[in-house]
Design a protein around this motif. Structure first.
Motif, short mmCIF file in Angstrom:
data_model
loop_
_atom_site.label_atom_id
_atom_site.label_comp_id
_atom_site.label_asym_id
_atom_site.label_seq_id
_atom_site.Cartn_x
_atom_site.Cartn_y
_atom_site.Cartn_z
N THR A 64 0.83 -1.21 0.00
CA THR A 64 0.00 0.00 0.00
C THR A 64 0.87 1.26 0.00
OG1 THR A 64 -1.72 -1.18 1.19
CG2 THR A 64 -1.84 1.21 1.21
N SER B 22 1.08 3.95 -3.06
CA SER B 22 0.74 5.35 -2.77
C SER B 22 1.87 6.29 -3.18
CB SER B 22 0.44 5.52 -1.28
OG SER B 22 -0.64 4.72 -0.90
N TRP C 174 1.89 6.65 -7.05
CA TRP C 174 0.84 7.51 -7.61
C TRP C 174 1.01 8.97 -7.21
CZ3 TRP C 174 -1.22 6.32 -11.83
CH2 TRP C 174 -1.48 5.01 -12.16
#
Length: 73
Positions: A31, A35, A38
């Motif tokens: 995760t 993150s 992006w």
């Protein structure tokens, strides 16, 4: 019944317990990495949009560069 696995030399490979595969740490790292990726993508796109100059990367300039390259060859 599971299939027997063999290494490249023909030796049997012991079965792996798949219940241990997913842990909280690996999910957190996945995760976090997604993150960060992006956030960097959005940051780069916004920076390019903010500092975009229409005359610098025009199609006419690219055609002139390609013609100059072919003329040099």
């Amino acid at each position: 019944m599971s299939q027997s696995a063999f290494d490249p030399f023909g030796e049997p490979v012991p079965a792996v317990d798949n219940s241990i595969g997913s842990t909280r740490a690996s999910n957190w790292l996945k995760t976090a990495g997604t993150s960060v990726f992006w956030v960097l993508v959005v940051g780069i796109v916004l920076a390019r949009a903010a500092y975009f100059e229409p005359g610098v990367f025009s199609f006419d300039g690219a055609v002139a560069w390609a013609q100059g390259l072919f003329a040099a060859l």
